[in-house]
Structures are given as structure tokens and as C-alpha cells.
Design an enzyme around this catalytic site. Structure first.
Site, mmCIF file in Angstrom:
data_model
loop_
_atom_site.group_PDB
_atom_site.id
_atom_site.type_symbol
_atom_site.label_atom_id
_atom_site.label_comp_id
_atom_site.label_asym_id
_atom_site.label_seq_id
_atom_site.Cartn_x
_atom_site.Cartn_y
_atom_site.Cartn_z
ATOM 1 N N HIS A 163 22.589 -42.193 2.778
ATOM 2 C CA HIS A 163 21.380 -42.844 3.329
ATOM 3 C C HIS A 163 21.633 -43.170 4.798
ATOM 4 C CE1 HIS A 163 17.902 -45.889 2.826
ATOM 5 N NE2 HIS A 163 18.202 -45.849 4.118
ATOM 6 N N HIS A 186 19.729 -43.149 8.981
ATOM 7 C CA HIS A 186 18.604 -42.915 9.896
ATOM 8 C C HIS A 186 19.152 -42.292 11.174
ATOM 9 C CE1 HIS A 186 15.804 -45.371 7.482
ATOM 10 N NE2 HIS A 186 16.908 -46.020 7.168
ATOM 11 N N ARG A 199 16.981 -40.862 13.442
ATOM 12 C CA ARG A 199 15.884 -40.854 14.429
ATOM 13 C C ARG A 199 15.702 -39.430 14.961
ATOM 14 N NH1 ARG A 199 14.901 -45.461 11.881
ATOM 15 N NH2 ARG A 199 15.749 -47.327 12.871
ATOM 16 N N LYS A 228 11.487 -39.765 -0.643
ATOM 17 C CA LYS A 228 11.677 -41.211 -0.446
ATOM 18 C C LYS A 228 10.373 -41.974 -0.617
ATOM 19 C CE LYS A 228 13.742 -45.020 0.966
ATOM 20 N NZ LYS A 228 14.582 -45.342 2.101
ATOM 21 N N HIS A 266 12.906 -47.460 -1.604
ATOM 22 C CA HIS A 266 13.076 -48.742 -0.916
ATOM 23 C C HIS A 266 12.448 -49.767 -1.850
ATOM 24 C CE1 HIS A 266 13.403 -51.352 2.755
ATOM 25 N NE2 HIS A 266 12.709 -52.088 1.916
ATOM 26 N N HIS A 326 20.075 -49.041 -0.928
ATOM 27 C CA HIS A 326 20.564 -50.269 -0.281
ATOM 28 C C HIS A 326 20.295 -51.531 -1.108
ATOM 29 C CE1 HIS A 326 16.416 -50.124 1.014
ATOM 30 N NE2 HIS A 326 16.640 -49.284 1.994
ATOM 31 N N ASP A 369 22.759 -46.798 5.353
ATOM 32 C CA ASP A 369 21.499 -47.275 5.942
ATOM 33 C C ASP A 369 21.699 -47.642 7.415
ATOM 34 O OD1 ASP A 369 18.823 -47.855 6.123
ATOM 35 O OD2 ASP A 369 19.001 -49.859 5.279
ATOM 36 N N ALA A 401 13.871 -54.604 12.041
ATOM 37 C CA ALA A 401 14.905 -54.598 11.003
ATOM 38 C C ALA A 401 15.777 -53.370 11.105
ATOM 39 C CB ALA A 401 14.238 -54.644 9.637
HETATM 40 C C1 NCD Z 1 15.397 -49.098 8.419
HETATM 41 C C2 NCD Z 1 14.981 -48.474 9.744
HETATM 42 O O1 NCD Z 1 15.174 -49.096 10.786
HETATM 43 O O2 NCD Z 1 14.477 -47.341 9.751
HETATM 44 N N1 NCD Z 1 15.576 -50.518 8.616
HETATM 45 C C3 NCD Z 1 16.290 -51.329 7.817
HETATM 46 O O3 NCD Z 1 16.272 -52.539 8.041
HETATM 47 N N2 NCD Z 1 17.026 -50.864 6.830
HETATM 48 C C4 NCD Z 1 14.407 -48.781 7.383
HETATM 49 C C5 NCD Z 1 14.905 -49.028 5.987
HETATM 50 O O4 NCD Z 1 15.771 -48.323 5.480
HETATM 51 O O5 NCD Z 1 14.405 -49.959 5.351
HETATM 52 ZN ZN ZN Z 2 17.153 -47.031 5.423
#
Ligand code: NCD
Ligand code: ZN
Length: 373
Positions: free
Chosen positions: A38, A40, A42, A125, A162, A200, A273, A289
Site C-alpha cells: 500500500h 501513494h 502521486r 480500491k 479504506h 492500514h 501507506d 492527512a
Molecule cells: C492518504 C493520502 O494522502 O493519499 N492519506 C492518509 O492519511 N493515509 C490517503 C489514504 O490512504 O487514506
Molecule cells: Zn493510503
């Protein structure tokens, strides 16, 4: 006579397991190359930075689809994958991006079938609409995605969740627990063969649910939810770089996660995450977040497992259980971690801006010193 306790000790998990009674501190640890289930990455100018951090130690990574606009079709996923591979190629980076689709009310069964037959798409997802960063296109009413879930069940394509309700009247610390009761429990009844990863997880209720749900339900656990509880975030000052969703919970929940991650149970596995945000978007009136851990991911897990006396369980958690659940072969290669403190930079580049990583300006106890494909 030299004391055996003074000797530096090397440890290769593949060949030997430390007996529980063995309290000698390890100085070096070689494990199979881990995967991140998992992350991100971007897009655009962020990719060289996020991909370089993942490629440091991970063989594969499940790439989250919450771009703006989100990755909702197989064609979008193919194009996104190409952009990732191009960024990696320019820097001679190597890891395999495992793509995912973002489920919406409009996702058709035909798109799911296409995804299942595409060898680069590994999961779909579910973001409840409004639950987290870039989730406004997510699912508002679960009934609307039942046809897509039925198609995923038929095609054996895993659903990643999520797991938080978004109702404003539910306390933010209860949103995962309420999601499990209200939505997840009925969902696994309705779709008895659908494979699900609860992403997560942050609560002892989630741990108990996964343990009791049987073979087809698993969970990822982040390094930051193992390292932090809500006192770390809120006591003695508010720390915006610890703010993520699901929000870190009280210590008893952190302990349940620690116990699950280090237990050797095969349905709990590594998912960082790691979620980059510009520092300016976190240190502001309404900070967003996400915690960035990719710069030190496996090292942070090593700290956690060492503190729990479970370093010998890190390899299964990081390099085997996830692949088994996703029905993929274990990755090739190995990495070596050395117990040597190093200082994390105050800031790291993120495209033309910068982010504040976990442990910024502080130290991490382990460091990856070699990675072999
Ligand atoms: C994640 C994000 O920034 O894309 N943020 C987070 O707080 N985990 C999105 C997510 O996985 O919930
Ligand atoms: Zn995430």
C-alpha cells in the site's frame, strides 16, 4: 575468555532463526526483498522522488489510485503505470508497480472483468466518499457497487478497503470500528468468496475481525500506526506530521496492532501507506492527512519488530505473507539491514516543493546497506 555477548552478530533469517531465549542484539539482518502492499506515489514531478524511495528496498508495490482525477479505468491504470515506469527508467530505478483501480458508483462489471484480465492490475480500491485525501469521487452508497463487487468475486480480484465511515456524527476515533460493524461484516456475508484487504488497520476491533474472518480477509499495517499513538500526536503539542487517516488511536489499539504484526499470523502484512504531502499543506490551518515513511520504511518496521523481540518474524511480514495473499510468487533478491543510527533530513524533495518525512531531523536505528535484485 571473550564473552559471547560482546561479539557482533550477523543474522540471516533464511538460514537460522533466533531462539526466543536468545537476547543477543543483532547487528545485521538479511531478509528476502520485501514488498509494500500500500503506497501513494502521486504523479508527475513527484514520481522521481517517491519511486526512488520505494525502489531503495521494495521489490513490488501496490500503487494507490487516488490521483486527482482518480484512476478509474484499466486504460487510466495503464497510462499511470507508463508514467511511473518512465520516471523509474530515467533514474535506473527498479521495482514493480502493481496497479489498482479506484472504485466508484459508476464502475461497471465489464471494467472489472477487463481489470481482472490485465496482468498489471492487482486489486480495486474502495474509498468511502469523503473518507480521506482525494476520495470525493469515492463510493457514497455501498449498494451501488454490489454489481462491481459481484464481478470482482467472480473474477477473484481482491478488494482493498479504506475502512472508515464518513458520517459527521461518528467520532473520528470510532470511524473504523463502526465501518467494520455496519459495512464490512454484512459485505463479507453477501460476498462470501470476495478476497478483501482491510487497509492500514488501526484498532483492536480490526485485528479481531481479521483474525475471525477466515482465509479471504487480510489487513495491512503501517509503520506509523505501530510506532505512534494519539498521545504522540496530541500530548504536549499538536504534531501535524503524525496526522493521517485512519487517525492514530489510543495506546491499547497500538498494542493490538503490534501484537498482530509480530505474531506470525499470515493475514497481517506490510503496507506503509506512505503518503507524501507538501509541508505547506500539512503545517496550515486545516492540514491534510498522510504520513511519509518511504524514505525509511523497512528500517522503521525493523525498529518495531526489534523492540517487540520479533526481528525473526520481520521477513514473513514484509516479504512473504502479502505475496501469498495476492497469490503472487515471492520476490527475488535480498536486502541487508545494519543496526546503525542515521539522521533523517529535515525535509525531502517532492517535485518542485518539499515534504517533512517521519523522524525529520531525528534518527532511525536501522539502515539498509545492501539490496540485491
Ligand atoms: C492518504 C493520502 O494522502 O493519499 N492519506 C492518509 O492519511 N493515509 C490517503 C489514504 O490512504 O487514506
Ligand atoms: Zn493510503
Amino acid at each position: 575468555m571473550p564473552s559471547p555477548y560482546s561479539a557482533a552478530r550477523r543474522f540471516t533469517v533464511a538460514f537460522t532463526f533466533a531462539p526466543a531465549s536468545d537476547r543477543l542484539p543483532l547487528t545485521e539482518l538479511t531478509i528476502a526483498r520485501p514488498d509494500d502492499w500500500h503506497v501513494h506515489l502521486r504523479d508527475g514531478a513527484a514520481l522521481p522522488h517517491t519511486c526512488a524511495d520505494v525502489a531503495r528496498c521494495f521489490a513490488r508495490a501496490i500503487v494507490m489510485p487516488n490521483l486527482n482525477p482518480p484512476v478509474v479505468t484499466v486504460a487510466h491504470a495503464a497510462a499511470y503505470r507508463e508514467r511511473i515506469l518512465t520516471a523509474m527508467h530515467r533514474l535506473s530505478l527498479r521495482f514493480e508497480p502493481l496497479m489498482t483501480l479506484y472504485l466508484t458508483d459508476a464502475t461497471t462489471a465489464a471494467e472489472i472483468q477487463l481489470a481482472a484480465s490485465a496482468d498489471f492490475v492487482h486489486a480495486v480500491k474502495l474509498y468511502p466518499a469523503g473518507a480521506t485525501t482525494n476520495s470525493s469521487a469515492g463510493v457514497a452508497r455501498l449498494e451501488r457497487i454490489f454489481p462491481a463487487l459481484a464481478a470482482m468475486e467472480a473474477a477473484d480480484l481482491p478488494l482493498l478497503i479504506h475502512g472508515e465511515v464518513t458520517d459527521q456524527d461518528i467520532d473520528i476515533f470510532d470511524r473504523e470500528r463502526v465501518f467494520i460493524d455496519r459495512h464490512l461484516a454484512p459485505m463479507i456475508q453477501r460476498f462470501p468468496r470476495l478476497r478483501i484487504v482491510l487497509e492500514h488497520i488501526t484498532t483492536r476491533e480490526a485485528v479481531a475481525f481479521v483474525r475471525s474472518a477466515g482465509e479471504r480477509v487480510a489487513a495491512t499495517i503501517t509503520a506509523h500506526h505501530l510506532l505512534l499513538n494519539r498521545n504522540d500526536m496530541l500530548a504536549g503539542g499538536i504534531r501535524p506530521h503524525y496526522y493521517c487517516l485512519p487517525i492514530v488511536k489510543r495506546r491499547a489499539h497500538q498494542q493490538a496492532l503490534l501484537e498482530a504484526a509480530t505474531s506470525g499470523h499470515p493475514r497481517f502484512f506490510l503496507g506503509t501507506d506512505s503518503a507524501p504531502h507538501r509541508t505547506g499543506n500539512k503545517e496550515t490551518r486545516c492540514g491534510c492527512a498522510g504520513v511519509y515513511t518511504a524514505h525509511a520504511a523497512i528500517e522503521l518496521y525493523a525498529e518495531v519488530f526489534e523492540a517487540a523481540g520479533a526481528l525473526h518474524r520481520l521477513e514473513d511480514f514484509a516479504a512473504r505473507f502479502g505475496a501469498d495473499f495476492y497469490r503472487l510468487p515471492h520476490a527475488n533478491g535480498r536486502i541487508t539491514l545494519r543496526r546503525q543510527r542515521w539522521q533523517v533530513a529535515e525535509r525531502l524533495p517532492l517535485g518542485d516543493d518539499f515534504l517533512t518525512p517521519l523522524r525529520a531531523g531525528e534518527t532511525v536505528a536501522w539502515q539498509v546497506v545492501a539490496a540485491h535484485a
